[in-house]
Design an enzyme around this catalytic site. Structure first.
Site, mmCIF file in Angstrom:
data_model
loop_
_atom_site.group_PDB
_atom_site.id
_atom_site.type_symbol
_atom_site.label_atom_id
_atom_site.label_comp_id
_atom_site.label_asym_id
_atom_site.label_seq_id
_atom_site.Cartn_x
_atom_site.Cartn_y
_atom_site.Cartn_z
ATOM 1 N N LYS A 14 -15.055 2.961 -3.741
ATOM 2 C CA LYS A 14 -14.086 2.923 -4.978
ATOM 3 C C LYS A 14 -14.839 3.939 -6.138
ATOM 4 C CE LYS A 14 -11.749 -1.186 -3.727
ATOM 5 N NZ LYS A 14 -11.090 -2.709 -4.263
ATOM 6 N N TYR A 54 -1.856 -0.112 -0.668
ATOM 7 C CA TYR A 54 -1.807 -1.392 -0.903
ATOM 8 C C TYR A 54 -0.673 -2.163 -0.186
ATOM 9 C CZ TYR A 54 -6.359 -1.298 -3.036
ATOM 10 O OH TYR A 54 -7.643 -1.062 -3.042
ATOM 11 N N ARG A 119 -16.059 -6.654 7.159
ATOM 12 C CA ARG A 119 -15.748 -7.325 6.102
ATOM 13 C C ARG A 119 -16.800 -8.357 5.862
ATOM 14 N NH1 ARG A 119 -10.101 -6.874 3.846
ATOM 15 N NH2 ARG A 119 -9.976 -8.980 4.293
ATOM 16 N N ARG A 136 -20.984 -6.570 -2.032
ATOM 17 C CA ARG A 136 -20.563 -7.034 -3.361
ATOM 18 C C ARG A 136 -21.139 -8.222 -4.006
ATOM 19 N NH1 ARG A 136 -14.136 -7.386 -0.708
ATOM 20 N NH2 ARG A 136 -13.556 -5.234 -1.170
ATOM 21 N N ASN A 156 -15.251 -3.991 -7.586
ATOM 22 C CA ASN A 156 -15.991 -4.453 -6.295
ATOM 23 C C ASN A 156 -16.453 -3.528 -5.412
ATOM 24 O OD1 ASN A 156 -13.442 -4.156 -4.962
ATOM 25 N ND2 ASN A 156 -12.969 -6.113 -4.852
ATOM 26 N N HIS A 159 -13.378 -0.912 -0.440
ATOM 27 C CA HIS A 159 -12.388 -1.405 0.296
ATOM 28 C C HIS A 159 -12.564 -1.359 1.649
ATOM 29 C CE1 HIS A 159 -8.291 -2.010 1.803
ATOM 30 N NE2 HIS A 159 -8.431 -0.887 2.498
ATOM 31 N N GLU A 170 -3.819 2.210 7.991
ATOM 32 C CA GLU A 170 -4.619 2.791 6.462
ATOM 33 C C GLU A 170 -5.512 4.114 7.148
ATOM 34 O OE1 GLU A 170 -5.597 -1.322 4.405
ATOM 35 O OE2 GLU A 170 -7.179 -0.230 5.234
HETATM 36 P P1 AMP Z 1 -8.989 -4.472 -1.389
HETATM 37 O O1 AMP Z 1 -8.095 -4.409 -0.183
HETATM 38 O O2 AMP Z 1 -10.259 -5.069 -1.194
HETATM 39 O O3 AMP Z 1 -9.059 -3.210 -2.225
HETATM 40 O O4 AMP Z 1 -8.088 -5.493 -2.299
HETATM 41 C C1 AMP Z 1 -7.478 -5.060 -3.290
HETATM 42 C C2 AMP Z 1 -8.317 -4.919 -4.592
HETATM 43 O O5 AMP Z 1 -7.562 -5.386 -5.692
HETATM 44 C C3 AMP Z 1 -9.326 -5.674 -4.813
HETATM 45 O O6 AMP Z 1 -10.733 -5.261 -4.068
HETATM 46 C C4 AMP Z 1 -9.668 -5.714 -6.282
HETATM 47 O O7 AMP Z 1 -10.150 -4.586 -6.655
HETATM 48 C C5 AMP Z 1 -8.449 -5.957 -6.711
HETATM 49 N N1 AMP Z 1 -7.986 -7.144 -6.845
HETATM 50 C C6 AMP Z 1 -7.428 -8.212 -6.171
HETATM 51 N N2 AMP Z 1 -7.160 -9.247 -6.898
HETATM 52 C C7 AMP Z 1 -7.320 -9.269 -7.980
HETATM 53 C C8 AMP Z 1 -7.399 -9.879 -9.115
HETATM 54 N N3 AMP Z 1 -6.809 -11.484 -8.898
HETATM 55 N N4 AMP Z 1 -7.658 -9.549 -10.281
HETATM 56 C C9 AMP Z 1 -8.058 -8.298 -10.417
HETATM 57 N N5 AMP Z 1 -8.125 -7.361 -9.547
HETATM 58 C C10 AMP Z 1 -7.874 -7.514 -8.341
#
Ligand code: AMP
Length: 201
Positions: A14, A54, A119, A136, A156, A159, A170
């Site tokens: 990211k 997403y 993961r 992370r 974080n 992804h 994806e």
């Molecule tokens: P990922 O599939 O890991 O990219 O998941 C979606 C992304 O959304 C996460 O990695 C975070 O960057 C973001 N995210 C998920 N939940 C939250 C939350 N509760 N508040 C803020 N950002 C979030």
């Protein structure tokens, strides 16, 4: 069924991973466990592309919302709403801003149990509460609390796809077939070959 070693996953570094010069460190973790890089590119995604990514998984909104509610309960935090869909509508907006803020690196990695292994190495969504030793957990300190207070997505770094089925969708979303390379990595012999004759001279 094709051999386990053919499983693939999508990893996106990211914008914060690039801005913090962590690309090499992160890639090294996936590389040194024995996984194989089969596709890689630098892009600045559009907001539409991020939203589609997403929402490829129809359950993503519910699961992500429920995860947030669970994290709040564990910390005794009170949320404005506990409706997972209302929660994720906000998260999705914030995610689009975050993921389009600069270049990202998209990669496809291949290897046995790659989705699960990646993961595990990557750690959980919230850097604050995830394990030390994960990417992370080791390289960033963001929290749901800070992200919520500032109305932004959690930063974080990475992804990583959630299941082999999701990974295939994806990968198709981010890559053309001709951008992925089938090749042999010499090191795979010691990971996967049944017969180790030929090592001793
Ligand atoms: P990922 O599939 O890991 O990219 O998941 C979606 C992304 O959304 C996460 O990695 C975070 O960057 C973001 N995210 C998920 N939940 C939250 C939350 N509760 N508040 C803020 N950002 C979030």
């Amino acid at each position: 069924m094709s051999h386990q070693s053919k499983e693939r996953t999508l990893i996106i570094l990211k914008p914060d991973a690039l801005q913090r010069s962590l690309m090499g460190e992160i890639i090294q973790r996936y590389e040194r466990i024995g996984l194989k890089l089969v596709g890689m590119k630098l892009v600045v995604p559009s907001a539409e592309h991020v939203e589609q990514h997403y929402t490829l998984d129809p359950e993503w909104r519910r699961i992500t919302g429920e995860k947030r509610v669970k994290a709040a309960k564990a910390k005794g935090e009170v949320l404005k709403t506990e409706d997972p869909y209302e929660i994720t509508a906000v998260i999705l907006d914030n995610l689009k801003k975050y993921m389009t803020s600069g270049p990202v690196v998209c990669m496809v990695w291949q290897g046995a149990h790659v989705v699960e292994i990646v993961r595990k190495l990557t750690g959980g969504t919230e850097p604050r509460s995830t394990d030390v030793g994960t990417i992370r957990g080791d390289y960033v300190l963001d929290s749901y609390m800070m992200a919520d207070a500032d109305s932004r997505a959690i930063r974080n770094l990475v992804h990583a796809s959630g299941s082999p089925e999701e990974a295939e969708k994806e990968i198709m979303h981010w890559f053309d077939q001709n951008e992925l390379v089938d090749y042999r990595l010499i090191g795979e012999q010691i990971l996967y070959d049944v017969n180790l004759d030929g090592i001793l001279e």
